[in-house]
Design a protein around this motif. Sequence first.
Motif, PDB file in Angstrom:
ATOM      1  N   ALA A   1     -24.614 -98.795  29.227  1.00  0.00           N
ATOM      2  CA  ALA A   1     -24.507 -97.493  28.574  1.00  0.00           C
ATOM      3  C   ALA A   1     -23.025 -97.214  28.399  1.00  0.00           C
ATOM      4  O   ALA A   1     -22.187 -97.776  29.115  1.00  0.00           O
ATOM      5  CB  ALA A   1     -25.163 -96.394  29.401  1.00  0.00           C
ATOM      6  N   ALA A   2     -22.695 -96.373  27.444  1.00  0.00           N
ATOM      7  CA  ALA A   2     -21.292 -96.017  27.205  1.00  0.00           C
ATOM      8  C   ALA A   2     -21.166 -94.514  27.006  1.00  0.00           C
ATOM      9  O   ALA A   2     -22.026 -93.886  26.382  1.00  0.00           O
ATOM     10  CB  ALA A   2     -20.754 -96.747  25.980  1.00  0.00           C
ATOM     11  N   GLN A   3     -20.091 -93.961  27.535  1.00  0.00           N
ATOM     12  CA  GLN A   3     -19.768 -92.545  27.357  1.00  0.00           C
ATOM     13  C   GLN A   3     -18.380 -92.458  26.746  1.00  0.00           C
ATOM     14  O   GLN A   3     -17.419 -92.965  27.327  1.00  0.00           O
ATOM     15  CB  GLN A   3     -19.810 -91.786  28.688  1.00  0.00           C
ATOM     16  CG  GLN A   3     -19.410 -90.336  28.588  1.00  0.00           C
ATOM     17  CD  GLN A   3     -20.363 -89.513  27.722  1.00  0.00           C
ATOM     18  OE1 GLN A   3     -21.566 -89.697  27.754  1.00  0.00           O
ATOM     19  NE2 GLN A   3     -19.808 -88.608  26.943  1.00  0.00           N
ATOM     20  N   PHE A   4     -18.271 -91.849  25.574  1.00  0.00           N
ATOM     21  CA  PHE A   4     -16.998 -91.646  24.892  1.00  0.00           C
ATOM     22  C   PHE A   4     -16.529 -90.222  25.137  1.00  0.00           C
ATOM     23  O   PHE A   4     -17.310 -89.278  25.018  1.00  0.00           O
ATOM     24  CB  PHE A   4     -17.161 -91.824  23.375  1.00  0.00           C
ATOM     25  CG  PHE A   4     -17.223 -93.253  22.922  1.00  0.00           C
ATOM     26  CD1 PHE A   4     -16.236 -93.760  22.093  1.00  0.00           C
ATOM     27  CD2 PHE A   4     -18.257 -94.087  23.301  1.00  0.00           C
ATOM     28  CE1 PHE A   4     -16.277 -95.072  21.664  1.00  0.00           C
ATOM     29  CE2 PHE A   4     -18.316 -95.396  22.875  1.00  0.00           C
ATOM     30  CZ  PHE A   4     -17.322 -95.889  22.055  1.00  0.00           C
ATOM     31  N   THR A   5     -15.260 -90.069  25.459  1.00  0.00           N
ATOM     32  CA  THR A   5     -14.627 -88.755  25.528  1.00  0.00           C
ATOM     33  C   THR A   5     -13.424 -88.809  24.605  1.00  0.00           C
ATOM     34  O   THR A   5     -12.522 -89.618  24.808  1.00  0.00           O
ATOM     35  CB  THR A   5     -14.185 -88.397  26.963  1.00  0.00           C
ATOM     36  OG1 THR A   5     -15.329 -88.447  27.822  1.00  0.00           O
ATOM     37  CG2 THR A   5     -13.559 -87.011  27.007  1.00  0.00           C
ATOM     38  N   ILE A   6     -13.440 -87.977  23.595  1.00  0.00           N
ATOM     39  CA  ILE A   6     -12.341 -87.943  22.630  1.00  0.00           C
ATOM     40  C   ILE A   6     -11.608 -86.629  22.802  1.00  0.00           C
ATOM     41  O   ILE A   6     -12.214 -85.557  22.744  1.00  0.00           O
ATOM     42  CB  ILE A   6     -12.859 -88.106  21.191  1.00  0.00           C
ATOM     43  CG1 ILE A   6     -13.569 -89.453  21.073  1.00  0.00           C
ATOM     44  CG2 ILE A   6     -11.702 -87.984  20.196  1.00  0.00           C
ATOM     45  CD1 ILE A   6     -14.235 -89.692  19.753  1.00  0.00           C
ATOM     46  N   ARG A   7     -10.305 -86.733  23.053  1.00  0.00           N
ATOM     47  CA  ARG A   7      -9.454 -85.556  23.213  1.00  0.00           C
ATOM     48  C   ARG A   7      -8.592 -85.413  21.960  1.00  0.00           C
ATOM     49  O   ARG A   7      -7.838 -86.324  21.627  1.00  0.00           O
ATOM     50  CB  ARG A   7      -8.578 -85.700  24.449  1.00  0.00           C
ATOM     51  CG  ARG A   7      -9.361 -85.578  25.731  1.00  0.00           C
ATOM     52  CD  ARG A   7      -8.496 -85.840  26.976  1.00  0.00           C
ATOM     53  NE  ARG A   7      -9.288 -85.671  28.186  1.00  0.00           N
ATOM     54  CZ  ARG A   7     -10.143 -86.579  28.644  1.00  0.00           C
ATOM     55  NH1 ARG A   7     -10.306 -87.713  28.014  1.00  0.00           N
ATOM     56  NH2 ARG A   7     -10.847 -86.337  29.746  1.00  0.00           N
ATOM     57  N   ALA A   8      -8.739 -84.273  21.312  1.00  0.00           N
ATOM     58  CA  ALA A   8      -7.959 -83.982  20.106  1.00  0.00           C
ATOM     59  C   ALA A   8      -7.591 -82.496  20.135  1.00  0.00           C
ATOM     60  O   ALA A   8      -8.253 -81.673  19.497  1.00  0.00           O
ATOM     61  CB  ALA A   8      -8.743 -84.334  18.857  1.00  0.00           C
ATOM     62  N   PRO A   9      -6.551 -82.167  20.908  1.00  0.00           N
ATOM     63  CA  PRO A   9      -6.171 -80.764  21.070  1.00  0.00           C
ATOM     64  C   PRO A   9      -5.890 -80.077  19.738  1.00  0.00           C
ATOM     65  O   PRO A   9      -5.210 -80.623  18.866  1.00  0.00           O
ATOM     66  CB  PRO A   9      -4.894 -80.836  21.914  1.00  0.00           C
ATOM     67  CG  PRO A   9      -4.975 -82.151  22.619  1.00  0.00           C
ATOM     68  CD  PRO A   9      -5.688 -83.066  21.666  1.00  0.00           C
ATOM     69  N   GLY A  10      -6.459 -78.877  19.615  1.00  0.00           N
ATOM     70  CA  GLY A  10      -6.173 -78.045  18.452  1.00  0.00           C
ATOM     71  C   GLY A  10      -7.083 -78.250  17.261  1.00  0.00           C
ATOM     72  O   GLY A  10      -6.983 -77.518  16.279  1.00  0.00           O
ATOM     73  N   LEU A  11      -7.980 -79.230  17.308  1.00  0.00           N
ATOM     74  CA  LEU A  11      -8.879 -79.454  16.175  1.00  0.00           C
ATOM     75  C   LEU A  11     -10.283 -78.953  16.509  1.00  0.00           C
ATOM     76  O   LEU A  11     -10.698 -78.987  17.666  1.00  0.00           O
ATOM     77  CB  LEU A  11      -8.938 -80.938  15.813  1.00  0.00           C
ATOM     78  CG  LEU A  11      -7.652 -81.524  15.228  1.00  0.00           C
ATOM     79  CD1 LEU A  11      -7.814 -83.016  14.989  1.00  0.00           C
ATOM     80  CD2 LEU A  11      -7.287 -80.824  13.929  1.00  0.00           C
ATOM     81  N   PRO A  12     -11.023 -78.504  15.511  1.00  0.00           N
ATOM     82  CA  PRO A  12     -12.396 -78.046  15.761  1.00  0.00           C
ATOM     83  C   PRO A  12     -13.289 -79.194  16.234  1.00  0.00           C
ATOM     84  O   PRO A  12     -13.197 -80.318  15.728  1.00  0.00           O
ATOM     85  CB  PRO A  12     -12.862 -77.528  14.391  1.00  0.00           C
ATOM     86  CG  PRO A  12     -11.615 -77.305  13.597  1.00  0.00           C
ATOM     87  CD  PRO A  12     -10.613 -78.292  14.118  1.00  0.00           C
ATOM     88  N   ALA A  13     -14.160 -78.909  17.187  1.00  0.00           N
ATOM     89  CA  ALA A  13     -15.038 -79.931  17.764  1.00  0.00           C
ATOM     90  C   ALA A  13     -15.923 -80.582  16.709  1.00  0.00           C
ATOM     91  O   ALA A  13     -16.123 -81.804  16.729  1.00  0.00           O
ATOM     92  CB  ALA A  13     -15.890 -79.330  18.874  1.00  0.00           C
ATOM     93  N   ASP A  14     -16.443 -79.800  15.758  1.00  0.00           N
ATOM     94  CA  ASP A  14     -17.331 -80.382  14.753  1.00  0.00           C
ATOM     95  C   ASP A  14     -16.594 -81.366  13.845  1.00  0.00           C
ATOM     96  O   ASP A  14     -17.173 -82.357  13.397  1.00  0.00           O
ATOM     97  CB  ASP A  14     -18.035 -79.299  13.937  1.00  0.00           C
ATOM     98  CG  ASP A  14     -17.081 -78.408  13.152  1.00  0.00           C
ATOM     99  OD1 ASP A  14     -15.941 -78.188  13.604  1.00  0.00           O
ATOM    100  OD2 ASP A  14     -17.488 -77.924  12.071  1.00  0.00           O
ATOM    101  N   VAL A  15     -15.312 -81.128  13.604  1.00  0.00           N
ATOM    102  CA  VAL A  15     -14.509 -82.048  12.796  1.00  0.00           C
ATOM    103  C   VAL A  15     -14.325 -83.365  13.546  1.00  0.00           C
ATOM    104  O   VAL A  15     -14.504 -84.453  12.979  1.00  0.00           O
ATOM    105  CB  VAL A  15     -13.146 -81.424  12.425  1.00  0.00           C
ATOM    106  CG1 VAL A  15     -12.210 -82.444  11.796  1.00  0.00           C
ATOM    107  CG2 VAL A  15     -13.352 -80.228  11.500  1.00  0.00           C
TER     108      VAL A  15
END
Length: 148
Positions: free
Chosen positions: A103-117
Motif C-alpha cells: 500500500a502507499a500513502q502520498f502526502t503532498i505539501r504545497a503551502p499557500g495553494l488550494p487543496a482542490d488544486v
Amino acid sequence: MSKIEQVLYSGNSHATFNHEPSLQRGEHGVLDLKLSAFDGASHAFEATELHPRAEQLFSGAWSACYISAFEGAAAQKKVALPTDYSVDIEVSIGSAGKGFCLAAQFTIRAPGLPADVIESVAHLAHQRCPYSKAVRGNIEIGLEVVTA
C-alpha cells in the motif's frame, strides 16, 4: 485489489527539488541521495537510513519519478508551485489473508495553494508517472494534501 490487514514494515521518502546543491543535510546514521529523473531534473532524498528496506527504496524511486510528473502536471494545468513544495511517500508491506501486499500513502505539501488544486495536479501526475501506472489497480494508494 488486496488491502493490507496488518502493516509489517513501511519505508518512507521525502522528495524535494534541491535548490542548494552544496547543502548537506544528512547526519550520522543517514545519508542524502541525489537522484536524477529522465527529464534531467535533480532530486534530493534527505536523511535516508543507511540500510534501507525494499519498501523505502521503492518509495524513493517512486518519489523521484512522481515529483517530476507532478511538476509536469502543474505546468500543464498552469499551476505555479511554491519553491518549498514536497512529496512524501510511505510504502507499506503487510499481510492480506494468507499472503502479502503493498500500500502507499502520498502526502503532498504545497503551502499557500488550494487543496482542490493540488489534488487535481496530484491525480494528473498519477496518470503521467510510470511507477503510478505500474501499480494502478494493484495496490491501495492514499492521498493527503497539506496546504498550510
